[in-house]
Design an enzyme around this catalytic site. Structure first.
Site, PDB file in Angstrom:
ATOM      1  N   THR A 144      84.245  45.090 -32.458  1.00 51.56           N
ATOM      2  CA  THR A 144      85.661  44.713 -32.472  1.00 51.56           C
ATOM      3  C   THR A 144      86.222  44.927 -31.062  1.00 51.56           C
ATOM      4  OG1 THR A 144      86.186  46.911 -33.351  1.00 51.56           O
ATOM      5  CG2 THR A 144      86.050  45.098 -34.929  1.00 51.56           C
TER       6      THR A 144
ATOM      7  N   LYS B   7      79.211  50.325 -34.427  1.00 46.02           N
ATOM      8  CA  LYS B   7      80.384  49.778 -33.755  1.00 46.02           C
ATOM      9  C   LYS B   7      81.465  50.835 -33.788  1.00 46.02           C
ATOM     10  CE  LYS B   7      83.848  48.518 -35.104  1.00 46.02           C
ATOM     11  NZ  LYS B   7      85.220  49.182 -35.340  1.00 46.02           N
TER      12      LYS B   7
ATOM     13  N   THR C 137      85.748  56.235 -36.513  1.00 49.56           N
ATOM     14  CA  THR C 137      86.053  54.854 -36.858  1.00 49.56           C
ATOM     15  C   THR C 137      84.891  53.995 -36.479  1.00 49.56           C
ATOM     16  OG1 THR C 137      88.386  54.981 -36.763  1.00 49.56           O
ATOM     17  CG2 THR C 137      87.476  52.895 -36.257  1.00 49.56           C
TER      18      THR C 137
ATOM     19  N   GLU D  17      88.326  53.421 -26.307  1.00 51.73           N
ATOM     20  CA  GLU D  17      89.281  52.486 -25.731  1.00 51.73           C
ATOM     21  C   GLU D  17      90.033  53.065 -24.537  1.00 51.73           C
ATOM     22  OE1 GLU D  17      91.391  51.995 -29.304  1.00 51.73           O
ATOM     23  OE2 GLU D  17      90.184  50.317 -30.025  1.00 51.73           O
TER      24      GLU D  17
ATOM     25  N   ASN E 190      95.934  49.696 -27.758  1.00 53.96           N
ATOM     26  CA  ASN E 190      96.307  49.883 -29.142  1.00 53.96           C
ATOM     27  C   ASN E 190      97.682  49.325 -29.472  1.00 53.96           C
ATOM     28  OD1 ASN E 190      94.218  51.580 -30.798  1.00 53.96           O
ATOM     29  ND2 ASN E 190      94.178  52.397 -28.712  1.00 53.96           N
TER      30      ASN E 190
ATOM     31  N   SER F  55      97.904  41.572 -31.581  1.00 57.14           N
ATOM     32  CA  SER F  55      98.133  40.264 -30.962  1.00 57.14           C
ATOM     33  C   SER F  55      96.928  39.822 -30.150  1.00 57.14           C
ATOM     34  CB  SER F  55      99.363  40.328 -30.065  1.00 57.14           C
ATOM     35  OG  SER F  55      99.232  41.334 -29.093  1.00 57.14           O
TER      36      SER F  55
END
Length: 383
Positions: free
Chosen positions: A146, A168, A179, A259, A378, A383
């Site tokens: 993702t 992932k 996660t 991230e 995040n 979007s």
């Protein structure tokens, strides 16, 4: 070196049209036996996605013959229709492979509340089945990404047997588990009960100690499949050690791809009264946004470490705590010690060592810093 390295497995990753980018978004892993033993662990979040609700029932008998995974949508809080989509996907895999739907684990990842298109998923399963290959592990790992920047794979060799894994995850990494979606394969002969014991032992010291941002997912799944194709039965100790190595390697890959992170931080608590105390202290520091922001700013602010320790129920003397950062003991007996200016935090790897002086237990918890890029990614994710 992927999940299809162990004998007895094929896999594929295809584009089913779930991602607007047209990237691969559906993976299929099939165990061809001769054995089909399996074990799984799932998120501890009480708010669980439809694939978790389905798969928790599938794994109860210790037999799993296929795993189907999609990225692009979590299929969480999508109502009864979302659960029917999960069921339909399992049925499609079962029809194609020639097995029962009750032996198919389903995994999904992506935005909560997003209903995946059922027709696209079913067509994707057909494409993935047609593409199944002993060389398909790399494509499968790509299809479950993702916000990941890289695919995550690992292989560990045993004595005539092996374990392969893919994962992932790149954020929202918190126990239990993190996660993530993880599929692990082995060609060793390992009964389901032994697989379960080994998996829980391995995840306890790997994925469950990974705490990137304190947020727990609704979709976390780790499934291990044993084909028995090597014909070799390792000792429980040898298999657990190898499985722990696989889980730890994947956990570190997840951490490094968190991230927007600039630093990977290992927080080791020493001389705790119990392992639980050591984990609680490490996790408290790992979840301190003040501490994580300080590391982002290359500031060896040990006061934020002590403040976090003080919020726990662990046994310690508040007036006798030692803290080191990257090997520099900046705090001794809860007072300033070596100059924090001597701590070099410009590299990605950061170590924090905490001495509670309350026993002989220890544990390490891993996290990362809090960066502008994390907030941006995040805030813009939907979007």
């Amino acid at each position: 070196m992927t999940i299809t390295h162990p004998a007895g497995f094929t896999a594929a990753g295809v584009a089913a049209g779930l991602k607007s980018t047209g990237a691969k978004d559906l993976a299929l892993v099939v165990n061809h036996g001769p054995t089909f033993d399996s074990a799984s662990v799932f998120t501890a979040n009480r708010c669980k996605a439809n694939p978790i609700l389905w798969s928790q029932e599938v794994v109860k008998d210790g037999t799993v013959k296929a795993v189907v995974l999609n990225s692009g949508g979590a299929n969480c809080y999508t109502g009864a229709d979302g659960f029917q989509t999960t069921h339909a996907v399992a049925e499609k895999v079962a029809d194609l492979v020639g097995i029962g739907a009750v032996d198919v684990v389903v995994c999904s990842t992506g935005l909560i509340g997003l209903a995946n298109d059922r027709d696209d998923l079913l067509a994707g399963v057909e494409s993935a089945y047609a593409a199944l290959s002993a060389d398909g592990g790399a494509s499968a790992a790509e299809a479950i990404m993702t916000t990941d920047s890289v695919a995550k794979n690992v292989v560990v060799e045993g004595a005539g047997w092996s374990i392969g894994g893919m994962a992932k995850g790149a954020g929202m990494l918190a126990p239990a588990l993190a996660t993530m979606l993880v599929v692990i394969t082995t060609d060793a002969v390992v009964p389901a009960a032994d697989l379960d014991a080994a998996l829980r032992a391995a995840t306890r010291v790997s994925f469950d100690r990974l705490d990137s941002d304190g947020c727990m997912s609704t979709n976390d799944t780790v499934t291990v499949l044993a084909s028995g194709a090597s014909g070799i039965t390792p000792t429980p100790e040898d298999f657990t050690a190898a499985l722990t190595q696989v889980c730890t390697d994947l956990a570190m890959q997840l951490l490094k791809d968190a991230e927007g992170a600039d630093h990977e931080i290992a927080i080791t608590t020493l001389n705790a009264a119990s392992e639980d105390d050591a984990v609680e202290v490490g996790r408290s520091v790992a979840r301190s946004n003040l501490f994580k922001a300080a590391v982002f700013g290359n500031d060896a602010n040990w006061g934020r470490v002590l403040a976090s320790i003080g919020t726990t129920q662990a046994a310690f003397d508040p007036a006798d705590l030692d803290v080191a950062m990257n090997g520099v003991w900046v705090c001794r007996k809860s007072t300033p010690a070596e100059d924090p200016a001597g701590v070099d935090l410009t590299g990605r790897e950061v170590t924090v060592t905490i001495d509670l002086k309350a026993g002989d237990a220890r544990a390490t918890v891993w996290t990362n810093d809090l960066t502008h890029a994390y907030v941006h990614e995040n805030s813009a994710y939907s979007s």
